[in-house]
Write a protein that holds these residues in place. Structure first.
Motif, PDB file in Angstrom:
ATOM      1  N   ALA A   1       0.759  -1.228  -0.025  1.00  0.00           N
ATOM      2  CA  ALA A   1       0.103  -0.020  -0.045  1.00  0.00           C
ATOM      3  C   ALA A   1       0.922   1.151  -0.003  1.00  0.00           C
ATOM      4  O   ALA A   1       0.496   2.191  -0.589  1.00  0.00           O
ATOM      5  CB  ALA A   1      -0.932  -0.029   1.395  1.00  0.00           C
ATOM      6  N   THR A   2       1.972   1.201   0.850  1.00  0.00           N
ATOM      7  CA  THR A   2       2.875   2.534   0.745  1.00  0.00           C
ATOM      8  C   THR A   2       4.034   2.317  -0.150  1.00  0.00           C
ATOM      9  O   THR A   2       4.577   3.642  -0.591  1.00  0.00           O
ATOM     10  CB  THR A   2       3.592   2.514   2.181  1.00  0.00           C
ATOM     11  OG1 THR A   2       4.737   1.363   2.355  1.00  0.00           O
ATOM     12  CG2 THR A   2       2.554   2.698   3.352  1.00  0.00           C
TER      13      THR A   2
ATOM     14  N   ALA B   1       7.449  -2.017   5.673  1.00  0.00           N
ATOM     15  CA  ALA B   1       6.507  -0.914   6.306  1.00  0.00           C
ATOM     16  C   ALA B   1       5.875  -1.057   7.474  1.00  0.00           C
ATOM     17  O   ALA B   1       5.551   0.049   8.036  1.00  0.00           O
ATOM     18  CB  ALA B   1       5.722  -0.490   5.025  1.00  0.00           C
ATOM     19  N   ARG B   2       5.588  -2.289   7.915  1.00  0.00           N
ATOM     20  CA  ARG B   2       4.629  -2.365   8.884  1.00  0.00           C
ATOM     21  C   ARG B   2       5.378  -2.234  10.268  1.00  0.00           C
ATOM     22  O   ARG B   2       6.462  -2.271  10.534  1.00  0.00           O
ATOM     23  CB  ARG B   2       4.480  -3.983   9.057  1.00  0.00           C
ATOM     24  CG  ARG B   2       3.445  -4.519  10.194  1.00  0.00           C
ATOM     25  CD  ARG B   2       3.165  -5.988  10.367  1.00  0.00           C
ATOM     26  NE  ARG B   2       4.323  -6.671  10.358  1.00  0.00           N
ATOM     27  CZ  ARG B   2       5.178  -6.846  11.361  1.00  0.00           C
ATOM     28  NH1 ARG B   2       4.733  -6.367  12.624  1.00  0.00           N
ATOM     29  NH2 ARG B   2       5.936  -7.556  11.493  1.00  0.00           N
TER      30      ARG B   2
ATOM     31  N   ASN C   1       7.883  -4.003  12.440  1.00  0.00           N
ATOM     32  CA  ASN C   1       8.945  -4.805  11.896  1.00  0.00           C
ATOM     33  C   ASN C   1      10.189  -4.430  12.135  1.00  0.00           C
ATOM     34  O   ASN C   1      10.928  -3.535  12.179  1.00  0.00           O
ATOM     35  CB  ASN C   1       8.536  -4.518  10.240  1.00  0.00           C
ATOM     36  CG  ASN C   1       9.401  -5.605   9.203  1.00  0.00           C
ATOM     37  OD1 ASN C   1      10.679  -5.698   9.386  1.00  0.00           O
ATOM     38  ND2 ASN C   1       8.643  -6.315   8.756  1.00  0.00           N
ATOM     39  N   ARG C   2      11.010  -5.699  12.345  1.00  0.00           N
ATOM     40  CA  ARG C   2      12.351  -5.300  12.821  1.00  0.00           C
ATOM     41  C   ARG C   2      13.139  -5.231  12.019  1.00  0.00           C
ATOM     42  O   ARG C   2      14.536  -4.926  12.314  1.00  0.00           O
ATOM     43  CB  ARG C   2      12.866  -6.600  13.738  1.00  0.00           C
ATOM     44  CG  ARG C   2      11.764  -6.887  14.959  1.00  0.00           C
ATOM     45  CD  ARG C   2      11.928  -8.010  15.824  1.00  0.00           C
ATOM     46  NE  ARG C   2      13.391  -7.627  16.430  1.00  0.00           N
ATOM     47  CZ  ARG C   2      14.180  -8.525  17.002  1.00  0.00           C
ATOM     48  NH1 ARG C   2      13.739  -9.886  17.143  1.00  0.00           N
ATOM     49  NH2 ARG C   2      15.358  -8.236  17.445  1.00  0.00           N
ATOM     50  N   PHE C   3      12.989  -5.113  10.715  1.00  0.00           N
ATOM     51  CA  PHE C   3      14.227  -5.189   9.520  1.00  0.00           C
ATOM     52  C   PHE C   3      14.992  -3.614   9.911  1.00  0.00           C
ATOM     53  O   PHE C   3      16.441  -3.634  10.037  1.00  0.00           O
ATOM     54  CB  PHE C   3      13.839  -5.014   8.151  1.00  0.00           C
ATOM     55  CG  PHE C   3      14.725  -4.795   7.140  1.00  0.00           C
ATOM     56  CD1 PHE C   3      15.519  -5.844   6.872  1.00  0.00           C
ATOM     57  CD2 PHE C   3      15.008  -3.684   6.449  1.00  0.00           C
ATOM     58  CE1 PHE C   3      16.516  -5.490   5.803  1.00  0.00           C
ATOM     59  CE2 PHE C   3      15.871  -3.463   5.608  1.00  0.00           C
ATOM     60  CZ  PHE C   3      16.734  -4.437   5.290  1.00  0.00           C
TER      61      PHE C   3
ATOM     62  N   ALA D   1      13.680   5.125   8.093  1.00  0.00           N
ATOM     63  CA  ALA D   1      12.362   4.892   8.032  1.00  0.00           C
ATOM     64  C   ALA D   1      12.074   4.202   6.760  1.00  0.00           C
ATOM     65  O   ALA D   1      12.953   4.252   5.785  1.00  0.00           O
ATOM     66  CB  ALA D   1      11.454   6.153   8.109  1.00  0.00           C
ATOM     67  N   PRO D   2      11.107   3.216   6.713  1.00  0.00           N
ATOM     68  CA  PRO D   2      10.622   2.499   5.365  1.00  0.00           C
ATOM     69  C   PRO D   2      10.834   3.776   4.267  1.00  0.00           C
ATOM     70  O   PRO D   2      11.408   3.349   3.025  1.00  0.00           O
ATOM     71  CB  PRO D   2       9.450   1.937   5.541  1.00  0.00           C
ATOM     72  CG  PRO D   2       9.427   1.600   7.114  1.00  0.00           C
ATOM     73  CD  PRO D   2      10.137   3.033   7.675  1.00  0.00           C
TER      74      PRO D   2
END
Length: 167
Positions: free
Chosen positions: A37-38, A43-44, A47-49, A64-65
């Motif tokens: 969606a983004t 992006a959630r 999320n640990r990435f 940030a994503p």
């Protein structure tokens, strides 16, 4: 983002963040609905990435994503094993994983990253038909590209970061 917005993102494709000759091409399983969606990978919220990428020393600060394009300046990129977005990874079929593995091999041969880091040993096992693969560096290579199967823990990302630094 409403539930309807998220559902409308199902099956969308999210562009890779890639360039030739990266140090590490990180590879998720597939985009989640918020990512689709983004248009921003991982992006959630929660999320640990992104926190793990910073904690392991790959980035000087937590990105940030929406800042995913900055990864290229650090020699990093993002792709996925399976391109289509879904709410959960268990919605994917083994054939989608295997086809994703074939596409990933072509992508890696074209882009020639030093490392392909797959976030999810189970995804790696299915995509590459390696049922005994464990977390960490793999024996298999794709051309000159080495492969690392990652969990989502800073310690293992740190081990990959040290391997990248060692050449």
């Amino acid at each position: 983002m409403t539930p309807e917005d998220l559902e409308a993102a199902r099956d969308r494709l999210v562009p890779d963040v890639v360039a030739d000759g990266l140090d590490v091409l990180f590879c998720g399983i597939n985009p989640g609905l918020l990512t689709a969606a983004t248009g921003h990978h991982f992006a959630r919220p929660g999320n640990r990435f992104w926190p793990v990428l910073h904690a392991s020393g790959f980035t000087p600060r937590r990105l940030a994503p929406a800042e995913q394009g900055e990864l290229l300046a650090y020699g990093l990129g993002i792709t996925n094993v399976v391109a289509r977005a879904s709410a959960r990874a268990d919605e994917l079929t083994d054939e989608e994983y295997r086809e994703g593995g074939r596409v990933l091999v072509e992508k890696v041969l074209l882009l020639r990253p030093k490392w392909l880091a797959i976030a999810g040993v189970t995804a790696y096992r299915v995509a590459f038909g390696d049922k005994k693969a464990k977390i960490g560096p793999q024996e298999r290579t794709i051309g000159e590209t080495r492969i690392w199967a990652l969990p989502r823990m800073a310690e293992e990302y740190g081990r990959l970061r040290a391997a990248v630094s060692d050449g």
